[in-house]
Design an enzyme around this catalytic site. Structure first.
Site, short mmCIF file in Angstrom:
data_model
loop_
_atom_site.label_atom_id
_atom_site.label_comp_id
_atom_site.label_asym_id
_atom_site.label_seq_id
_atom_site.Cartn_x
_atom_site.Cartn_y
_atom_site.Cartn_z
N CYS A 106 16.13 2.06 -2.55
CA CYS A 106 14.87 2.46 -2.84
C CYS A 106 14.12 3.08 -1.64
O CYS A 106 14.93 3.68 -0.78
CB CYS A 106 13.94 1.13 -3.22
SG CYS A 106 13.65 0.07 -1.92
N CYS A 123 0.71 -1.19 -0.04
CA CYS A 123 -0.09 0.16 0.01
C CYS A 123 0.80 1.26 0.04
O CYS A 123 0.51 2.19 -0.60
CB CYS A 123 -0.98 0.05 1.41
SG CYS A 123 -2.24 0.89 0.86
#
Ligand SMILES: [Zn+2]
Length: 392
Positions: free
Chosen positions: A350, A199
């Site tokens: 990341c 999410c």
């Protein structure tokens, strides 16, 4: 018919104040006093006090479910507030179970709230679920989704399923013992690590869990009160951008690994090491060289010859970045290998370390030997090196 044990409903009475509080239920045809007593006698477990669990548990409490269990291991983060309406600004940093209990008791002090501030895993799941009549899945990760499915199949508890991503969501009821399919009838095995965005990476429209979570609460209340036709064997899909609801028929899989006549899975399984979750990246990346944010900072300060590659998406790059990084989104890496010289020294980064670990593995397989993963990603950089880098 209500799925709550009739002997428990028979000994349940509504107090004077409750008759007033639930007046609009008591006058509903097909619901009435019997439906309300069934709700009061019922025990519902809400897994997760996040996006879906917030509206679902608030409406279940307001409606008069007798006992509401809430399981969550997290603390409230500022990025939760856009959709997780159980928690307020003053709750940031508190345990979600603490703010949930306060808010739910304020909504309805007649409800008994049982909080489970533990990790829902193979060692705890059976014990927690067995005392409830129904489970509402409000999780956003695959290990918990598979575990709650399997445990509900083993214990013959209906599982009201909801899931959301970006602008779309879906809801159904899994209950093989009542004739419907289970989650594994549709998806027998979890996806491979790193192949599905969670999410926080994919984004979600804040009102969407409100719609799907309230659909879940509606299904739970109907099953508990014995009203109407449940979503057993049907899945409702909602597209917020198109404002469209669609319905799909679901079938049981006669070869399902967990609910078929000869199941392969007969005990709870932990999928942590296989699934895409930043928290698990450590265990799944045992053979991937890592560098800490402190080491990276020191090497950048010494102006060492290294190439810092950011494999996040462009929208994340626009939010924030580490100075000196170059952006190559993970999906573009295979087609842009020619931009990277195998003789160079690479650090891959990341958001939290999961996607970059996959990139490191990919580069190793393509002949890059000096590649390491930035542990904890840009979130760790924000925590420990540069607090001016916003968390998202
Ligand atoms: Zn099944």
């Amino acid at each position: 018919m209500s799925l709550v044990d009739p002997s428990r409903v028979a000994v349940t009475e509504l107090g004077f104040g409750e008759v007033t509080r639930y007046a609009r239920h008591l006058s509903l045809p097909g619901f009435g006093l019997e439906g309300q007593k069934s709700l009061k006698a019922s025990r519902v477990l809400c897994i997760g006090a996040g996006g879906l669990g917030s509206p679902a548990s608030l409406y279940l409490a307001a409606a008069g479910v007798g006992t509401l269990g809430v399981i969550d291991f997290d603390v409230v983060d500022e990025t939760n507030l856009q959709r997780q309406i159980l928690h307020g600004s003053a709750d940031v940093g508190r345990k979600k179970t603490d703010s949930a209990r306060e808010r739910l008791l304020d909504a309805n002090p007649n409800v008994s709230i049982e909080v489970h501030d533990v990790r829902f895993d193979s060692s705890t799941a059976m014990d927690i679920v067995k005392s409830y009549d129904l489970v509402l899945d409000g999780t956003d990760n695959f290990p918990t989704r598979y575990l709650s499915n399997d445990v509900c199949v083993f214990l013959k508890k209906p599982l009201v399923y909801g899931a959301i991503s970006r602008f779309e969501g879906q809801c159904t009821v899994f209950a093989p013992h009542l004739g419907g399919p289970c989650y594994r009838c549709l998806f027998p095995e979890p996806p491979l690590a790193g192949t599905v965005a969670n999410c926080s990476e994919a984004g979600v429209l804040g009102v969407l869990p409100g719609i799907i979570g309230v659909l879940q609460a509606t299904e739970a209340i109907k099953l508990l009160a014995g009203a109407g036709d449940s979503l057993l064997g049907r899945l409702v899909h909602f597209d917020a951008l198109k404002a469209k609801f669609r319905e799909f028929q679901l079938q049981r899989d006669p070869d399902c690994p967990v609910c078929s006549a000869s199941p392969k899975i007969t005990a709870p399984v932990d999928y942590e090491v296989f699934c895409s979750s930043a928290k698990n990246s450590k265990s799944m990346n045992a053979n991937i060289p890592e560098i800490t944010v402190e080491d990276l900072k020191a090497r950048l300060d010494r102006k060492e010859n290294l190439v810092l590659v950011d494999v996040r998406e462009p929208f994340e790059w626009d939010i924030t970045r580490i100075p000196g990084a170059v952006l190559i989104p993970l999906g573009e890496l295979p087609s842009r290998l020619s931009e990277l010289n195998p003789a160079d020294d690479f650090v891959i980064q990341c958001k939290s370390g999961g996607r970059s670990a996959n990139a490191v593995q990919f580069l190793q397989q393509h002949g890059y030997s000096k590649v390491s993963n930035l542990a904890g990603g840009i979130l760790a950089w924000s925590d420990r090196i540069d607090p001016s880098v916003p968390r998202y």
